[in-house]
Scaffold this active site. Structure first.
Site, mmCIF file in Angstrom:
data_model
loop_
_atom_site.group_PDB
_atom_site.id
_atom_site.type_symbol
_atom_site.label_atom_id
_atom_site.label_comp_id
_atom_site.label_asym_id
_atom_site.label_seq_id
_atom_site.Cartn_x
_atom_site.Cartn_y
_atom_site.Cartn_z
ATOM 1 N N ARG A 75 -3.616 4.830 -3.421
ATOM 2 C CA ARG A 75 -4.895 5.073 -2.792
ATOM 3 C C ARG A 75 -5.144 6.549 -2.391
ATOM 4 N NH1 ARG A 75 -7.943 0.395 -0.826
ATOM 5 N NH2 ARG A 75 -7.007 -1.556 -1.913
ATOM 6 N N ARG A 95 -4.009 16.033 5.709
ATOM 7 C CA ARG A 95 -3.476 16.724 6.646
ATOM 8 C C ARG A 95 -1.825 16.473 6.602
ATOM 9 N NH1 ARG A 95 -5.349 14.440 11.667
ATOM 10 N NH2 ARG A 95 -7.425 15.284 11.121
ATOM 11 N N GLU A 147 -11.580 8.488 19.761
ATOM 12 C CA GLU A 147 -11.019 8.257 18.258
ATOM 13 C C GLU A 147 -10.932 7.226 17.899
ATOM 14 O OE1 GLU A 147 -6.814 7.660 17.832
ATOM 15 O OE2 GLU A 147 -7.821 6.039 19.325
ATOM 16 N N MET A 148 -10.172 6.797 16.881
ATOM 17 C CA MET A 148 -10.288 5.604 15.997
ATOM 18 C C MET A 148 -8.936 4.669 15.547
ATOM 19 S SD MET A 148 -13.684 6.456 13.702
ATOM 20 C CE MET A 148 -14.164 5.005 13.254
ATOM 21 N N SER A 154 -11.277 18.043 18.498
ATOM 22 C CA SER A 154 -11.965 18.859 17.590
ATOM 23 C C SER A 154 -13.606 19.201 17.934
ATOM 24 C CB SER A 154 -11.871 18.066 16.132
ATOM 25 O OG SER A 154 -12.583 16.593 16.293
ATOM 26 N N ASP A 155 -14.068 18.128 18.751
ATOM 27 C CA ASP A 155 -15.747 18.510 19.241
ATOM 28 C C ASP A 155 -15.759 17.919 20.650
ATOM 29 O OD1 ASP A 155 -15.022 15.987 17.147
ATOM 30 O OD2 ASP A 155 -16.541 15.461 18.646
ATOM 31 N N ARG A 202 1.070 9.666 15.873
ATOM 32 C CA ARG A 202 -0.276 9.963 15.331
ATOM 33 C C ARG A 202 -0.447 11.460 15.690
ATOM 34 N NH1 ARG A 202 -5.174 9.692 13.951
ATOM 35 N NH2 ARG A 202 -6.869 9.810 15.540
ATOM 36 N N GLY A 207 -4.656 10.843 10.372
ATOM 37 C CA GLY A 207 -5.654 10.043 9.615
ATOM 38 C C GLY A 207 -5.871 10.408 8.169
ATOM 39 N N HIS A 234 0.839 -1.065 -0.158
ATOM 40 C CA HIS A 234 -0.077 -0.267 0.034
ATOM 41 C C HIS A 234 0.724 1.351 0.095
ATOM 42 C CE1 HIS A 234 -2.693 -3.122 1.670
ATOM 43 N NE2 HIS A 234 -3.424 -2.657 0.970
HETATM 44 O O1 LIG Z 1 -8.471 13.214 12.525
HETATM 45 P P1 LIG Z 1 -8.035 11.826 12.560
HETATM 46 O O2 LIG Z 1 -6.685 11.376 12.499
HETATM 47 O O3 LIG Z 1 -8.732 11.048 11.157
HETATM 48 O O4 LIG Z 1 -8.686 11.229 13.554
HETATM 49 C C1 LIG Z 1 -10.106 11.029 13.908
HETATM 50 O O5 LIG Z 1 -11.025 11.499 12.721
HETATM 51 C C2 LIG Z 1 -11.645 10.390 12.109
HETATM 52 C C3 LIG Z 1 -13.097 10.517 12.399
HETATM 53 O O6 LIG Z 1 -13.648 11.644 11.979
HETATM 54 C C4 LIG Z 1 -11.096 9.278 12.805
HETATM 55 O O7 LIG Z 1 -9.779 8.718 12.018
HETATM 56 C C5 LIG Z 1 -10.658 9.638 14.333
HETATM 57 O O8 LIG Z 1 -9.621 8.806 14.855
HETATM 58 O O1 LIG Z 2 -13.146 9.709 16.374
HETATM 59 C C1 LIG Z 2 -13.695 10.955 16.526
HETATM 60 C C2 LIG Z 2 -13.001 11.936 16.224
HETATM 61 C C3 LIG Z 2 -13.285 13.223 16.611
HETATM 62 N N1 LIG Z 2 -14.500 13.244 16.962
HETATM 63 C C4 LIG Z 2 -15.185 12.155 17.403
HETATM 64 O O2 LIG Z 2 -16.385 12.446 17.949
HETATM 65 N N2 LIG Z 2 -14.786 11.042 17.130
#
Ligand SMILES: O=P(O)(O)O[C@H]1O[C@H](CO)[C@@H](O)[C@H]1O
Ligand SMILES: O=c1cc[nH]c(=O)[nH]1
Length: 235
Positions: A43, A24, A180-181, A204-205, A87, A20, A4
């Site tokens: 990709r 960015r 986050e994820m 961010s929120d 990250r 992510g 990849h």
């Molecule tokens: O802003 P990034 O780095 O993508 O991280 C957050 O934003 C995404 C979700 O909107 C998910 O990847 C989460 O972990």
């Molecule tokens: O995964 C995420 C990233 C930003 N804000 C959220 O609520 N969830």
């Protein structure tokens, strides 16, 4: 080249920032790095290498979620010899005293992903940040006068969830700061391959209040997060 990532050997630095969002990654390269070359567009997941204060640093988009970041981190470490992975992401706060625009250093990552269950066969592994990176990032952030929080984050496999309120309240009670994820995968893979990893996250929120950053605020705060990550990477 790996499956990849279309870079040749030697084109990726051993220190890398991992947003992510691939745009960015481009923003970081355009704003902070000198002598930049783009090594990946497979990709649309852009990757760049340049110098920051004279040190070679790369930046690679990872996409969203555990499976996506796992692919990039595996290939960066195994095919390109990356050693230090930071990250730079966004997150949603679930504690009242965590504010929008705060920077969170993820000390550990709770998760509903099954990756660690698959690896550890029932043992409840706790993925942790590299302590040296964590300490360095904390010192750099506080020296800049920023509001830095350190603690547990929730790496979720779902952005949209039916029982979100119930889950968020439970996690908040157990001191998880934000959602986050990706971090749980980053930390587990770094441990597996004896590398250093840290997640630096901008709130961010706010999931409890619904407050969000404006795009202008996002830019300023993101710059602070990126500078913390870059300074930590080269220290
Ligand atoms: O802003 P990034 O780095 O993508 O991280 C957050 O934003 C995404 C979700 O909107 C998910 O990847 C989460 O972990
Ligand atoms: O995964 C995420 C990233 C930003 N804000 C959220 O609520 N969830």
């Amino acid at each position: 080249m790996s499956v990849h990532i279309g870079a040749n050997n030697g084109e990726i630095a051993d220190k890398i920032l991992l947003p992510g969002d691939p745009l960015r990654a481009k923003y970081i390269a355009d704003t902070f790095l000198e002598d930049v070359s783009q090594y990946n567009e497979v990709r649309g997941m852009y990757g760049f290498t340049g110098t920051y204060k004279g040190e070679r640093v790369s930046v690679q988009g990872t996409g969203m979620g555990v499976p996506s970041i796992s692919i990039y981190v595996n290939e960066l470490i195994q095919s390109y010899g990356v050693k230090k992975l930071i990250r730079v992401g966004t997150c949603g706060a679930i504690q009242k005293d965590v504010k929008v625009r705060d920077v969170i250093l993820a000390q550990g990552a709770t998760t509903d992903s099954r990756i660690n269950q698959l690896i550890f066969n029932g043992i409840d592994y706790a993925p942790l940040a590299d302590f040296d990176l964590l300490r360095t990032a904390y010192e750099i952030g506080t020296e800049k006068g920023l509001s830095i929080r350190v603690g547990n984050v929730f790496t979720s496999d779902t952005f949209y969830r039916d029982n979100a309120k119930e889950v968020n309240e439970l996690l908040a009670k157990y001191k998880v700061l934000a959602i986050e994820m990706e971090t749980t995968a980053l930390y587990t893979l770094a441990a597996k391959f004896d590398c250093q990893a840290l997640s630096v996250l901008t709130v961010s929120d706010h999931i409890l209040t619904g407050e969000e950053t404006t795009s202008e605020e996002r830019q300023t705060t993101f710059n602070e997060m990126m500078e913390i990550a870059l300074e930590t990477a080269i220290k």
